[in-house]
Design an enzyme around this catalytic site. Structure first.
Site, mmCIF file in Angstrom:
data_model
loop_
_atom_site.group_PDB
_atom_site.id
_atom_site.type_symbol
_atom_site.label_atom_id
_atom_site.label_comp_id
_atom_site.label_asym_id
_atom_site.label_seq_id
_atom_site.Cartn_x
_atom_site.Cartn_y
_atom_site.Cartn_z
ATOM 1 N N GLN A 20 8.024 7.284 5.821
ATOM 2 C CA GLN A 20 8.418 7.790 4.503
ATOM 3 C C GLN A 20 7.856 9.174 4.208
ATOM 4 O OE1 GLN A 20 6.038 4.454 2.584
ATOM 5 N NE2 GLN A 20 5.824 6.025 1.002
ATOM 6 N N CYS A 42 8.294 3.697 -0.306
ATOM 7 C CA CYS A 42 7.995 2.528 0.530
ATOM 8 C C CYS A 42 8.904 1.347 0.211
ATOM 9 C CB CYS A 42 6.533 2.124 0.373
ATOM 10 S SG CYS A 42 6.130 1.494 -1.277
ATOM 11 N N HIS A 81 2.167 -0.694 -3.079
ATOM 12 C CA HIS A 81 2.865 -0.335 -1.841
ATOM 13 C C HIS A 81 3.638 -1.549 -1.325
ATOM 14 C CE1 HIS A 81 3.579 2.069 1.709
ATOM 15 N NE2 HIS A 81 3.019 1.186 2.510
ATOM 16 N N ASN A 121 4.655 -1.255 8.536
ATOM 17 C CA ASN A 121 4.482 -0.257 7.488
ATOM 18 C C ASN A 121 5.546 0.832 7.646
ATOM 19 O OD1 ASN A 121 3.342 1.122 5.330
ATOM 20 N ND2 ASN A 121 1.260 0.949 6.087
#
Length: 448
Positions: free
Chosen positions: A67, A73, A368, A389
Site C-alpha cells: 500500500q 490497508c 490496520h 500484510n
C-alpha cells in the site's frame, strides 16, 4: 467531590530520587535504555523462537501487495481476499492484483458526498458542537471499514490493476488528502451558510453537485479516469492465455469474483459494558456511499471470534481482520506477540489493562486491516496465526507476519466471515436492528 489541585513539591522530588537510587541495578537499566531505547532493551528473543512461521493450516495466497505511503490497508486486505479466490478458481498468477487505485477513486468521491450530506444535516448546530467538530476534524481520509468497501464494490465493481494501475497520488496520498480536506472544509462553510439562510432543497443540491464535479476533477487528475469498459487478459498457472473483451467493472466482479457481498459480515470483539455480546451495532455518521451498505457489527465473545475465523480458514478461504497493529509488534521481523517486549519488567511498572479498559480509555482501537491466511492448531486450539500484510515483501517473511493467539486475544477487534460459518442463533441476530453508537466510538475507527 471538589479536590484541590496540588503541585509536585521539593520533598516529593527528593523522595522520588531516593526510591530510584534504592532500585537494584538501576544504573545498568538507565545506560541500556538511554543507549538502545525502550523496545530494544525490553525485547525478548524467545518470542521470535515461538513465532516460527510454520502452520498446520496454511493457504497458498501468492505474493503480498504494498500500500506504500497510503492508508488503504482495508482496501488492500479486501481485494486480497478476492484475488485469493480468483487464484483458486482461475489460476491467475501469484503476483496478480485487483486495482486498489480504482476503488480509491470512487471512495474519495463518495466520501466527499457523504461529508456534504452530514454537513447539511448538522448545519443548524454551532461549530462548537461535538458532532460538527468531529466532522471538521477530518472531513475524509484514506481509512475505512469492510462494509464501506462493500458499498463501493456493490456500486462500482472492480477492475484488474493492469487496467487502472497506481499513480503517485494513490501510492502517496498525503498531498491529495490535505488538498481535498481544504476544499471540503471550505465547501462546508458555504453549505452551512446556505442552510441557515433557508436556501431551497434544489439550491442546495445544485451547489452540492457543482462541488462534487470539482472533486471528480481532482480525483481524475490525481488517480486517472476510471474505465467504463476494458479487456481482461491473463495467463493461468498452466500458461494458457485468456482474453475477455468489453467487460464493465460490475460484470468483471460478477464473473471473476462472484461473491454475494451480503454473505460477508463484520464480527467484532468489543468487551465494553456499553456493548453486550450477541447484539448488532452501527455507528452514527460512519460510511461513504449514501444509500449504500450500512456499517454493521455483530459483537461476540473471543472464543466465538476465534472459532468462526478458524472455520473459514479450514474451508480454504482467507479472512479479513482488523487490529491495533502497533501494539507489541516488530514490523521488520513480522511478529505480533504479547511476549515480544517486557517494558513492565524493565521499568518495574505495572502497565496492565484489560481489553475493555484499553478501548474505554483510548489506549487501543482498530488501526490496520490485514488477512488471516493460516493458523497453527495444537490439540484443536490455535497458538499462532499466519497474516498477510500489505507492506510489501521486505518485512516479515516475504511480507507475511506471525501473530500469537494471545495477541489476537488482546488486540484483534474485527473479523469478516461468510455468515454460513456463524452458529444459527448468531445468524438470526444479524437481522436485528443495530444499536447506534456515537461517531467517536472506538468501533467506528478506520483501518489505515
Amino acid at each position: 467531590m471538589n479536590v484541590l489541585a496540588k503541585d509536585i513539591s521539593a520533598n516529593q522530588l527528593k523522595k522520588f530520587q531516593e526510591e530510584l537510587d534504592a532500585k537494584a541495578n538501576h544504573n545498568v537499566a538507565e545506560r541500556a535504555v538511554t543507549k538502545n531505547g525502550i523496545l530494544a532493551t525490553s525485547a525478548d528473543y524467545r518470542s521470535e523462537i515461538n513465532m516460527d512461521p510454520v502452520f498446520s493450516i496454511d493457504l497458498d495466497t501468492g505474493k503480498v501487495a504494498n500500500q506504500k505511503q497510503s492508508g488503504r490497508c482495508w482496501m488492500f486486505a479486501a481485494l486480497n481476499t478476492m484475488r485469493h479466490d480468483m487464484k483458486d478458481k482461475f489460476g491467475v498468477a501469484d503476483d496478480f492484483e485487483l486495482s486498489q487505485n480504482y476503488t480509491f477513486f470512487w471512495d474519495k468521491l463518495e466520501k466527499s458526498n457523504y461529508f456534504y450530506e452530514n454537513v447539511i444535516k448538522t448545519a443548524a448546530l454551532p461549530t462548537s458542537d461535538r458532532k460538527v467538530a468531529w466532522l471538521m476534524q477530518t472531513p475524509q481520509q484514506d481509512g475505512g471499514q469492510w462494509d464501506m468497501f462493500m458499498a463501493i464494490i456493490d456500486k462500482y465493481g472492480v477492475v484488474p490493476k493492469s487496467v487502472m494501475p497506481e499513480t503517485f497520488n494513490s501510492s502517496a496520498s498525503r498531498e491529495f488528502n490535505s488538498t481535498l480536506n481544504l476544499k471540503l472544509r471550505k465547501d462546508a462553510v458555504e453549505l452551512r451558510e446556505l442552510v441557515n439562510a433557508n436556501a431551497s432543497e434544489d439550491e442546495l443540491e445544485a451547489r452540492k453537485q457543482k462541488m462534487l464535479s470539482e472533486v471528480y476533477r481532482m480525483c481524475a487528475y490525481s488517480f486517472g479516469e476510471p474505465p467504463a469498459k476494458f479487456d481482461f487478459e491473463y495467463r493461468d498457472k498452466d500458461k494458457n492465455y485468456h482474453l475477455d473483451r468489453d467487460l464493465t467493472p460490475q460484470e468483471f466482479f460478477k464473473k471473476y469474483v462472484g461473491w454475494n457481498t451480503e454473505d460477508y459480515v463484520s464480527v467484532i470483539n468489543a468487551p465494553t459494558e456499553d456493548k453486550p455480546y450477541n447484539h448488532m451495532y452501527t455507528i452514527e455518521m460512519l460510511g461513504n456511499v449514501i444509500g449504500g451498505r450500512e456499517v454493521r457489527h455483530l459483537n461476540v465473545d473471543m472464543d466465538t471470534f476465534r472459532k468462526i475465523a478458524i472455520k473459514q480458514l479450514e474451508a480454504g478461504e482467507s479472512v479479513w481482520f482488523g487490529s491495533d497493529v502497533g501494539q507489541s509488534s516488530d514490523r521488520k521481523k513480522g511478529i505480533m506477540d504479547t511476549e515480544l517486549y517486557h517494558n513492565d519488567e524493565l521499568f518495574d511498572v505495572d502497565f496492565s489493562m484489560s481489553k475493555a479498559e484499553r478501548l474505554d480509555y483510548c489506549e487501543s482501537l482498530m488501526t490496520h486491516a490485514m488477512v488471516l491466511t493460516g493458523v497453527n492448531l495444537v490439540d484443536g486450539k490455535p497458538d499462532k496465526w499466519k497474516v498477510e500484510n500489505s507492506w510489501g515483501d521486505q518485512v516479515g517473511t516475504k511480507g507475511f507476519f506471525v501473530m500469537s493467539d494471545s495477541w489476537m486475544e488482546e488486540y484483534c477487534y474485527q473479523v469478516v466471515v461468510n455468515k454460513k460459518f456463524l452458529p444459527e442463533e448468531l445468524q438470526e441476530i444479524l437481522k436485528e436492528e443495530p444499536k447506534v453508537l456515537a461517531p467517536w466510538d472506538p468501533m467506528g475507527s478506520l483501518a489505515k
